[in-house]
Design an enzyme around this catalytic site. Structure first.
Site, short mmCIF file in Angstrom:
data_model
loop_
_atom_site.label_atom_id
_atom_site.label_comp_id
_atom_site.label_asym_id
_atom_site.label_seq_id
_atom_site.Cartn_x
_atom_site.Cartn_y
_atom_site.Cartn_z
N GLY A 15 60.57 8.99 30.35
CA GLY A 15 60.47 7.74 30.90
C GLY A 15 61.83 7.50 31.34
N ARG A 76 57.80 14.58 32.62
CA ARG A 76 57.22 15.05 31.49
C ARG A 76 56.41 16.38 31.54
NH1 ARG A 76 55.65 8.91 30.70
NH2 ARG A 76 57.33 8.33 29.22
N ASP A 107 62.29 10.72 22.38
CA ASP A 107 61.89 11.45 21.23
C ASP A 107 61.19 12.78 21.70
OD1 ASP A 107 59.83 9.86 21.55
OD2 ASP A 107 59.39 9.14 19.21
N THR A 130 66.10 5.57 26.56
CA THR A 130 64.75 4.88 26.76
C THR A 130 64.92 3.48 26.57
OG1 THR A 130 62.64 4.67 25.49
CG2 THR A 130 64.39 5.77 24.16
N ASP A 132 62.79 1.52 25.09
CA ASP A 132 62.09 1.13 23.87
C ASP A 132 62.99 0.88 22.77
OD1 ASP A 132 59.74 1.72 25.48
OD2 ASP A 132 59.41 3.68 24.66
N ASP A 134 63.55 3.04 20.45
CA ASP A 134 62.73 3.57 19.11
C ASP A 134 63.06 4.54 18.46
OD1 ASP A 134 62.16 5.00 21.43
OD2 ASP A 134 59.81 4.92 20.78
N ARG A 176 56.14 0.88 23.94
CA ARG A 176 55.18 1.77 23.32
C ARG A 176 54.98 1.33 22.18
NH1 ARG A 176 54.46 7.02 25.42
NH2 ARG A 176 56.34 7.11 26.64
O1 F6P Z 1 59.14 5.16 26.84
C1 F6P Z 1 59.24 4.21 27.96
C2 F6P Z 1 58.02 3.43 28.23
O2 F6P Z 1 58.27 2.62 29.57
C3 F6P Z 1 57.25 2.67 27.19
O3 F6P Z 1 57.41 1.57 26.96
C4 F6P Z 1 55.81 2.82 27.91
O4 F6P Z 1 54.69 2.68 26.93
C5 F6P Z 1 55.68 4.03 28.65
O5 F6P Z 1 57.02 4.48 28.81
C6 F6P Z 1 54.99 4.06 29.93
O6 F6P Z 1 55.06 5.28 30.50
P1 F6P Z 1 54.54 5.88 32.05
O7 F6P Z 1 55.69 5.67 32.79
O8 F6P Z 1 54.13 7.59 31.89
O9 F6P Z 1 53.60 4.81 32.45
#
Ligand code: F6P
Length: 328
Positions: A15, A76, A107, A130, A132, A134, A176
């Site tokens: 992300g 990804r 991660d 990120t 998050d 985390d 997340r």
């Molecule tokens: O890890 C960053 C994040 O924005 C999280 O906060 C969220 O759960 C996820 O990615 C959303 O992912 P995507 O962009 O694949 O919808």
């Protein structure tokens, strides 16, 4: 300084997060400073598999420090999870004489790097990027500070309309499985209640607290809900639950979503990105590998990448207590 590394590749993966461009800029300019070549890899591991490479010089990163997103794009990659995909990626790195990697991501991206290193012994250093926050081994990940401010601005605006209509708002924020954004933004925006995955206080307590706040004279309220919260109800179900159990409130829901990932990085994120980029390149030039650079007590430190993936970045429980006191 050992100079056996002559060409470093940089990529962004997973992300996106505000500050990734500032980190790319830092890596590219540090390579230029040490007179080594730098390659940008588009779309993370997928671009590595497809040899989607671009030569980067100090001038390739002009005017990007303030931009959100990532000029190298992000992805990804499912293919990189296969041994066949990683073999193609490795062959491309060798073909282009790339000696080491800087991986900017979360991660999932670091796990890819560790697997790759175990198979091919390819030197890599990670920069935590990120929203998050985390990741173990750093008090702040790139993009977290900006996302906090973006979410807080949005909640400030929601407060205006909540107050005009005497409404209760449930606001879902990203993160997340972690509650860093929710907890900090909740305190910063003066939320009545904050629901985070790290501590499930139960729905009864939330009702009690909302009732108490209504009877103490508050006419509107904000409840911040982390997307990973463990109440067993999603944000819409939580809103219904409160409406069914409390006539006092008219309830609305707002899910902030991906807007939290965009926008110009804060000064904090730009400075952090610049510091981490320098350190990542210097570690590789010193012959170090499988490390993540991060911030601890305002010092740039290196943590073993596997530790960074497996360890837990603990939430500040004292902040929950502060939040409780603030809702008096
Ligand atoms: O890890 C960053 C994040 O924005 C999280 O906060 C969220 O759960 C996820 O990615 C959303 O992912 P995507 O962009 O694949 O919808």
């Amino acid at each position: 300084m050992i100079k056996s590394i002559k060409k470093i590749a940089v990529m962004t993966s997973g992300g996106d997060a505000p500050g990734m461009n500032a980190a790319i800029r830092s890596v590219v300019r540090t390579c230029a400073y040490y007179q080594i070549e730098c390659i940008g890899i588009y779309r993370g591991y997928q671009g590595m598999i497809e040899a989607d490479f671009v030569t980067m010089t100090a001038r390739s990163v002009n005017n990007i420090i303030h931009k959100g997103g990532t000029i190298l794009k992000s992805a990804r990659s499912k293919e990189f999870r296969t041994a066949e995909g990683r073999k193609k990626a490795h062959a491309n790195l060798i073909k282009h004489n790339i000696d080491a990697l800087v991986v900017i991501g979360g991660d999932g991206s670091f796990t890819g790097s560790v697997v790759f290193n175990n198979e091919y012994g390819f030197p890599a250093v990670g920069i935590p990027g990120t929203i998050d926050n985390d990741i173990y081994g750093t008090s702040h990940t790139l993009g977290y500070d900006t996302a906090l401010n973006t979410a807080m601005d949005a909640i400030d605006k929601i407060r205006d309309t909540a107050s005009s209509h005497n409404r209760l708002f449930f606001v879902e924020v990203m993160g997340r499985d972690a509650g860093f954004i929710a907890l900090n933004v909740g305190v910063g925006a003066g939320a009545e209640e904050i629901l985070i995955p790290e501590e499930d206080l139960g729905l009864e307590r939330m009702l009690e607290s909302l009732k108490k706040s209504k009877s103490s004279g508050k006419s509107s309220s904000i409840v911040v809900v982390a997307e990973g919260d463990k109440s067993g109800k999603n944000v819409y179900q939580l809103a219904n639950y409160v409406e069914e159990n409390m006539d006092e409130y008219e309830v609305r829901v707002s899910v902030l979503g991906h807007m939290q990932r965009g926008g110009s990085p804060s000064c904090f994120d730009r400075v952090l990105a610049s510091r981490l980029g320098v350190k990542a390149v210097e570690l590789l030039l010193e012959g170090k590998t499988n490390l993540m650079v991060g911030l601890q007590n305002n010092e740039v430190i290196a943590t073993d990448l596997e530790k960074a993936i497996k360890g837990n970045n603990d939430i500040d429980m004292e902040l929950l207590r502060v939040s409780d006191i603030m809702t008096t």
